[in-house]
Scaffold this motif. Structure first.
Motif, PDB file in Angstrom:
ATOM      1  N   ARG A 124       1.908  -7.184 -18.758  1.00 55.76           N
ATOM      2  CA  ARG A 124       1.533  -8.464 -18.696  1.00 55.76           C
ATOM      3  C   ARG A 124      -0.064  -8.516 -18.635  1.00 55.76           C
ATOM      4  NH1 ARG A 124       5.508  -9.371 -15.690  1.00 55.76           N
ATOM      5  NH2 ARG A 124       4.190  -9.504 -13.429  1.00 55.76           N
ATOM      6  N   ALA A 125      -0.980  -7.367 -17.889  1.00 59.96           N
ATOM      7  CA  ALA A 125      -2.523  -7.873 -17.927  1.00 59.96           C
ATOM      8  C   ALA A 125      -3.001  -7.657 -19.361  1.00 59.96           C
ATOM      9  CB  ALA A 125      -3.153  -7.194 -16.756  1.00 59.96           C
ATOM     10  N   GLY A 126      -2.036  -7.096 -20.166  1.00 60.77           N
ATOM     11  CA  GLY A 126      -3.089  -7.573 -21.659  1.00 60.77           C
ATOM     12  C   GLY A 126      -4.689  -6.470 -21.848  1.00 60.77           C
ATOM     13  N   GLY A 127      -4.546  -5.787 -21.416  1.00 64.52           N
ATOM     14  CA  GLY A 127      -5.837  -5.229 -21.637  1.00 64.52           C
ATOM     15  C   GLY A 127      -6.426  -5.269 -20.601  1.00 64.52           C
ATOM     16  N   ARG A 128      -6.512  -5.690 -19.417  1.00 65.93           N
ATOM     17  CA  ARG A 128      -7.614  -5.562 -18.569  1.00 65.93           C
ATOM     18  C   ARG A 128      -7.004  -4.337 -18.134  1.00 65.93           C
ATOM     19  NH1 ARG A 128      -6.627  -6.826 -13.046  1.00 65.93           N
ATOM     20  NH2 ARG A 128      -4.952  -7.975 -13.281  1.00 65.93           N
ATOM     21  N   GLU A 129      -8.245  -3.415 -17.158  1.00 69.58           N
ATOM     22  CA  GLU A 129      -7.807  -2.363 -16.403  1.00 69.58           C
ATOM     23  C   GLU A 129      -7.726  -2.487 -15.122  1.00 69.58           C
ATOM     24  OE1 GLU A 129     -10.313   1.041 -14.330  1.00 69.58           O
ATOM     25  OE2 GLU A 129     -11.310  -1.130 -14.473  1.00 69.58           O
ATOM     26  N   ILE A 130      -6.571  -2.604 -14.573  1.00 74.10           N
ATOM     27  CA  ILE A 130      -5.788  -2.664 -12.545  1.00 74.10           C
ATOM     28  C   ILE A 130      -6.967  -1.550 -12.074  1.00 74.10           C
ATOM     29  CG2 ILE A 130      -4.106  -2.232 -11.168  1.00 74.10           C
ATOM     30  CD1 ILE A 130      -2.795  -3.666 -13.603  1.00 74.10           C
ATOM     31  N   LEU A 131      -7.430  -1.892 -11.180  1.00 75.42           N
ATOM     32  CA  LEU A 131      -8.365  -1.239 -10.495  1.00 75.42           C
ATOM     33  C   LEU A 131      -7.464  -0.623  -9.440  1.00 75.42           C
ATOM     34  CD1 LEU A 131     -11.401  -3.387  -9.312  1.00 75.42           C
ATOM     35  CD2 LEU A 131     -10.997  -1.762 -11.492  1.00 75.42           C
ATOM     36  N   VAL A 132      -7.130   0.794  -8.970  1.00 72.45           N
ATOM     37  CA  VAL A 132      -6.695   1.053  -7.735  1.00 72.45           C
ATOM     38  C   VAL A 132      -7.834   1.179  -7.588  1.00 72.45           C
ATOM     39  CG1 VAL A 132      -5.440   2.891  -7.712  1.00 72.45           C
ATOM     40  CG2 VAL A 132      -4.874   1.762  -9.440  1.00 72.45           C
ATOM     41  N   PHE A 133      -7.824   1.421  -5.496  1.00 69.79           N
ATOM     42  CA  PHE A 133      -8.060   1.240  -4.422  1.00 69.79           C
ATOM     43  C   PHE A 133      -8.270   2.685  -3.587  1.00 69.79           C
ATOM     44  CE2 PHE A 133      -9.206  -2.932  -6.114  1.00 69.79           C
ATOM     45  CZ  PHE A 133     -11.111  -2.974  -6.395  1.00 69.79           C
ATOM     46  N   ARG A 134      -9.006   3.036  -3.346  1.00 72.42           N
ATOM     47  CA  ARG A 134      -8.800   4.451  -1.730  1.00 72.42           C
ATOM     48  C   ARG A 134      -9.058   3.381  -0.986  1.00 72.42           C
ATOM     49  NH1 ARG A 134      -9.334   9.062  -0.314  1.00 72.42           N
ATOM     50  NH2 ARG A 134      -8.141   9.906   0.584  1.00 72.42           N
ATOM     51  N   LEU A 135      -8.479   3.480   0.416  1.00 69.96           N
ATOM     52  CA  LEU A 135      -9.297   2.502   1.368  1.00 69.96           C
ATOM     53  C   LEU A 135      -9.552   3.471   2.731  1.00 69.96           C
ATOM     54  CD1 LEU A 135      -7.609  -0.610   1.159  1.00 69.96           C
ATOM     55  CD2 LEU A 135      -9.452  -0.285   0.324  1.00 69.96           C
ATOM     56  N   VAL A 136     -10.501   4.024   2.459  1.00 67.67           N
ATOM     57  CA  VAL A 136     -10.744   5.103   3.345  1.00 67.67           C
ATOM     58  C   VAL A 136     -11.226   4.528   4.896  1.00 67.67           C
ATOM     59  CG1 VAL A 136     -12.085   7.631   3.668  1.00 67.67           C
ATOM     60  CG2 VAL A 136     -11.752   6.647   1.370  1.00 67.67           C
ATOM     61  N   PRO A 137     -10.851   5.027   5.644  1.00 67.47           N
ATOM     62  CA  PRO A 137     -10.762   4.620   7.074  1.00 67.47           C
ATOM     63  C   PRO A 137     -12.113   5.252   7.725  1.00 67.47           C
ATOM     64  CG  PRO A 137      -8.615   5.915   7.085  1.00 67.47           C
ATOM     65  CD  PRO A 137      -9.124   5.773   6.343  1.00 67.47           C
ATOM     66  N   TYR A 159       0.616  -0.971   0.280  1.00 67.70           N
ATOM     67  CA  TYR A 159       0.242   0.281  -0.402  1.00 67.70           C
ATOM     68  C   TYR A 159       0.894   1.291  -0.526  1.00 67.70           C
ATOM     69  CZ  TYR A 159       1.048   1.507   4.725  1.00 67.70           C
ATOM     70  OH  TYR A 159       1.946   2.203   6.218  1.00 67.70           O
ATOM     71  N   VAL A 160       0.059   2.495  -0.242  1.00 70.04           N
ATOM     72  CA  VAL A 160       0.412   4.140   0.251  1.00 70.04           C
ATOM     73  C   VAL A 160      -0.205   4.222   0.038  1.00 70.04           C
ATOM     74  CG1 VAL A 160       2.246   3.450  -1.901  1.00 70.04           C
ATOM     75  CG2 VAL A 160      -0.086   4.558  -2.752  1.00 70.04           C
ATOM     76  N   PRO A 161       0.235   5.623   1.210  1.00 69.39           N
ATOM     77  CA  PRO A 161      -0.625   6.675   2.874  1.00 69.39           C
ATOM     78  C   PRO A 161      -0.795   7.311   1.411  1.00 69.39           C
ATOM     79  CG  PRO A 161       1.369   6.947   3.304  1.00 69.39           C
ATOM     80  CD  PRO A 161       2.098   5.401   2.160  1.00 69.39           C
ATOM     81  N   ASP A 162      -2.053   7.777   2.064  1.00 66.72           N
ATOM     82  CA  ASP A 162      -3.078   9.208   0.781  1.00 66.72           C
ATOM     83  C   ASP A 162      -3.911   9.387   1.626  1.00 66.72           C
ATOM     84  OD1 ASP A 162      -3.075  10.810  -0.853  1.00 66.72           O
ATOM     85  OD2 ASP A 162      -4.773   9.842  -1.669  1.00 66.72           O
ATOM     86  N   GLY A 163      -2.713  10.988   2.280  1.00 66.31           N
ATOM     87  CA  GLY A 163      -3.804  11.447   3.931  1.00 66.31           C
ATOM     88  C   GLY A 163      -4.001  10.154   4.733  1.00 66.31           C
ATOM     89  N   ASP A 164      -5.403  10.133   5.190  1.00 65.44           N
ATOM     90  CA  ASP A 164      -5.512   9.010   6.602  1.00 65.44           C
ATOM     91  C   ASP A 164      -5.668   7.931   5.330  1.00 65.44           C
ATOM     92  OD1 ASP A 164      -7.687  10.204   5.373  1.00 65.44           O
ATOM     93  OD2 ASP A 164      -9.398   9.930   7.402  1.00 65.44           O
ATOM     94  N   ALA A 165      -6.016   7.603   4.225  1.00 66.24           N
ATOM     95  CA  ALA A 165      -6.731   6.837   3.728  1.00 66.24           C
ATOM     96  C   ALA A 165      -5.380   5.312   3.435  1.00 66.24           C
ATOM     97  CB  ALA A 165      -7.328   6.760   2.016  1.00 66.24           C
TER      98      ALA A 165
END
Length: 166
Positions: A140-153, A67-73
């Motif tokens: 390598r994902a061959g065009g599949r969208e790689i999802l990016v999630f922000r997990l917010v407390p 993970y990487v932090p983004d503010g408190d998320a």
């Protein structure tokens, strides 16, 4: 450990690395559970354990993630090491965005938000700065969208959040 972390980042883009790590995930889950989330990914990279609700089983499912932090998320990516299909935990979050993370020994309830547009681009840059191999995974994902999630407390366990000590 800094040398091992640098080496891990250097070889992380190789296909064999993803296969090897997938074999180690059960051991990593056990270490994370035994240390109550204090040690994940052998402490080599910033990691957390996300616990989702299985979309078919309804049972808790825990997975160690960089993970990487983004503010408190906390920002995580559903790369699945560049495989053609989404990881199960990502599909679980899309079905039910309520989850919990264990990070540095602390358990925090979160709500997952799928990043899109300029926000996704900004978070993707943060992720590839921490783990450059994500670029190879995307190819390598061959065009599949790689999802990016922000997990917010969302509450208890969040500094200043509901239920937090005053």
């Amino acid at each position: 450990m800094p040398v091992l972390g640098a080496l891990t980042r250097r070889v992380g883009h190789h296909r064999w690395f993803g296969a090897a790590v997938r074999l180690l995930v059960p051991a990593d889950r056990l270490v994370g559970r035994l240390t109550r989330g204090r040690v994940v990914a052998l402490g080599l990279i910033p990691s957390l354990v996300v616990t989702t609700t299985g979309r078919r089983s309804g049972r808790p499912r825990s997975n160690p993630l960089l993970y990487v932090p983004d503010g408190d998320a906390y920002v995580v990516v559903g790369s699945n090491f560049g495989q053609a299909h989404q990881p199960g935990w990502a599909m679980n979050l899309r079905a039910d965005p309520a989850a919990e993370v264990a990070v540095k020994g602390r358990r925090v309830p979160v709500r997952a938000e799928v990043a899109t547009g300029a926000e996704r681009d900004r978070l993707w840059r943060l992720l590839v700065t921490e783990w450059p191999a994500y670029r190879a995974y995307a190819r390598r994902a061959g065009g599949r969208e790689i999802l990016v999630f922000r997990l917010v407390p969302t509450g208890r366990g969040v500094p200043g959040g509901p239920g937090a000590p005053a």
